[in-house]
Design an enzyme around this catalytic site. Structure first.
Site, PDB file in Angstrom:
ATOM      1  N   LYS A 252      30.149  46.659 -19.007  1.00 22.00           N
ATOM      2  CA  LYS A 252      30.275  45.547 -18.150  1.00 22.00           C
ATOM      3  C   LYS A 252      28.417  45.141 -18.516  1.00 22.00           C
ATOM      4  O   LYS A 252      28.029  46.051 -18.092  1.00 22.00           O
ATOM      5  CB  LYS A 252      30.862  44.949 -16.821  1.00 22.00           C
ATOM      6  CG  LYS A 252      30.266  44.014 -16.383  1.00 22.00           C
ATOM      7  CD  LYS A 252      31.284  42.620 -16.930  1.00 22.00           C
ATOM      8  CE  LYS A 252      31.052  41.295 -16.482  1.00 22.00           C
ATOM      9  NZ  LYS A 252      32.508  40.945 -16.897  1.00 22.00           N
TER      10      LYS A 252
ATOM     11  N   VAL B 269      40.916  41.762 -17.421  1.00 21.77           N
ATOM     12  CA  VAL B 269      42.660  42.949 -18.435  1.00 21.77           C
ATOM     13  C   VAL B 269      42.784  42.962 -18.814  1.00 21.77           C
ATOM     14  O   VAL B 269      42.988  43.530 -19.265  1.00 21.77           O
ATOM     15  CB  VAL B 269      43.665  41.505 -17.216  1.00 21.77           C
ATOM     16  CG1 VAL B 269      45.124  42.253 -17.442  1.00 21.77           C
ATOM     17  CG2 VAL B 269      43.509  41.645 -15.715  1.00 21.77           C
TER      18      VAL B 269
ATOM     19  N   GLU C 102      32.439  45.144 -22.356  1.00 23.55           N
ATOM     20  CA  GLU C 102      33.025  43.757 -21.690  1.00 23.55           C
ATOM     21  C   GLU C 102      32.013  43.045 -21.238  1.00 23.55           C
ATOM     22  O   GLU C 102      30.894  43.243 -20.483  1.00 23.55           O
ATOM     23  CB  GLU C 102      33.704  43.750 -20.640  1.00 23.55           C
ATOM     24  CG  GLU C 102      33.791  42.417 -19.801  1.00 23.55           C
ATOM     25  CD  GLU C 102      34.829  42.112 -19.146  1.00 23.55           C
ATOM     26  OE1 GLU C 102      34.664  41.420 -18.331  1.00 23.55           O
ATOM     27  OE2 GLU C 102      35.697  43.314 -18.501  1.00 23.55           O
TER      28      GLU C 102
ATOM     29  N   GLY D 268      36.924  32.818 -16.234  1.00 23.46           N
ATOM     30  CA  GLY D 268      38.134  33.258 -15.792  1.00 23.46           C
ATOM     31  C   GLY D 268      39.623  33.393 -16.446  1.00 23.46           C
ATOM     32  O   GLY D 268      40.496  32.899 -17.190  1.00 23.46           O
TER      33      GLY D 268
ATOM     34  N   GLY E 177      40.696  36.222 -18.453  1.00 17.01           N
ATOM     35  CA  GLY E 177      41.344  37.220 -18.289  1.00 17.01           C
ATOM     36  C   GLY E 177      40.897  38.907 -19.585  1.00 17.01           C
ATOM     37  O   GLY E 177      41.340  39.474 -19.400  1.00 17.01           O
ATOM     38  N   LYS E 178      39.279  38.765 -19.664  1.00 14.29           N
ATOM     39  CA  LYS E 178      39.072  39.380 -20.297  1.00 14.29           C
ATOM     40  C   LYS E 178      38.545  40.941 -19.717  1.00 14.29           C
ATOM     41  O   LYS E 178      38.651  42.496 -20.297  1.00 14.29           O
ATOM     42  CB  LYS E 178      37.792  38.838 -21.177  1.00 14.29           C
ATOM     43  CG  LYS E 178      36.800  38.767 -20.054  1.00 14.29           C
ATOM     44  CD  LYS E 178      35.096  38.311 -20.827  1.00 14.29           C
ATOM     45  CE  LYS E 178      34.607  37.855 -20.194  1.00 14.29           C
ATOM     46  NZ  LYS E 178      34.837  36.781 -19.044  1.00 14.29           N
TER      47      LYS E 178
END
Length: 226
Positions: free
Chosen positions: A39, A19, A116, A14, A16-17
């Site tokens: 991902k 975004v 990510e 949570g 912000g990776k």
């Protein structure tokens, strides 16, 4: 160079990776680089990865063929838990070679793949390997996402030390100011992280602000490191 891979991870879940990854991809694409995001695994959803969909929205493009066929996120699990647990709850296990094969396919089509992670660096992907160890074994450099929230100093320094101990190259630290509350904590946290990078001998690693409008004037400094 064709087919480079750079990982994006955060100091916590949570942070912000997603975004940050989307805005980084948008900035790189605007500079003429053929970039795609991937991902490693998505938890808490079904079908197409919600994080991949968020990347595309930020980038201003629709879902790509490599999204629709699952290449950009080969594992999506329903339970919003660590990937190893979310997989186990469905009677499955993450095959790290399947992730690597997907990355290879993307490397053949794009100049750069932004991979990510899920959660932080020391999140288990399966019973045998942490995400940081996956990056170490693959030799991928890292962009680390942090924020002004309380606890970020501790989590950021621990993440940097985890990289140093494994020989993971840190390319940049993104200071995610999305939704930041005004006050002294935000600026002081950034200052302390900058001092820590200097103390670790990482003066060449840029500490880049990410605000509501993206990277703004810091974009050039960031792109130079990518």
């Amino acid at each position: 160079m064709k087919g480079r891979v750079i990982a994006v991870s955060g100091i916590d879940t949570g942070i912000g990776k997603t975004v940050a990854t989307g805005h980084l991809a948008k900035s790189l694409a605007a500079s003429g680089i053929g970039v795609i995001t991937q991902k490693v695994a998505q938890t808490g959803g079904e079908g197409i990865s919600a994080d991949i969909a968020a990347h595309r929205e930020i980038m201003g493009i629709g879902l790509q063929g490599v999204d629709l066929d699952g290449t950009t996120c080969p594992y999506v699990f329903a339970c919003p838990a660590s990937p190893h647990l979310a997989a186990a709850l469905e009677g499955r296990e993450i095959d790290l070679l399947a992730i690597r094969r997907s990355t290879f396919l993307l490397q053949r089509q794009y100049d750069l793949v932004l991979l990510e992670g899920a959660g932080g660096l020391l999140v288990p992907l399966n019973g045998n390997l942490l995400f940081a160890d996956y990056l170490r074994d693959a030799g991928y450099p890292l962009v680390l996402v942090t924020s002004p929230r309380l606890g970020s100093i501790n989590h950021t320094l621990l993440s940097i030390e985890a990289c140093r101990s494994r020989g993971i190259e840190l390319r940049a630290v993104l200071y995610n100011r999305y939704g930041e509350e005004p006050g002294p904590i935000a600026d002081d946290t950034r200052r302390v992280i900058g001092l820590a990078l200097h103390r670790y001998g990482m003066d060449s690693v840029p500490l880049i602000d990410l605000g509501e409008g993206g990277f703004a004037p810091d974009a050039d400094a960031l792109l130079a490191k990518i």
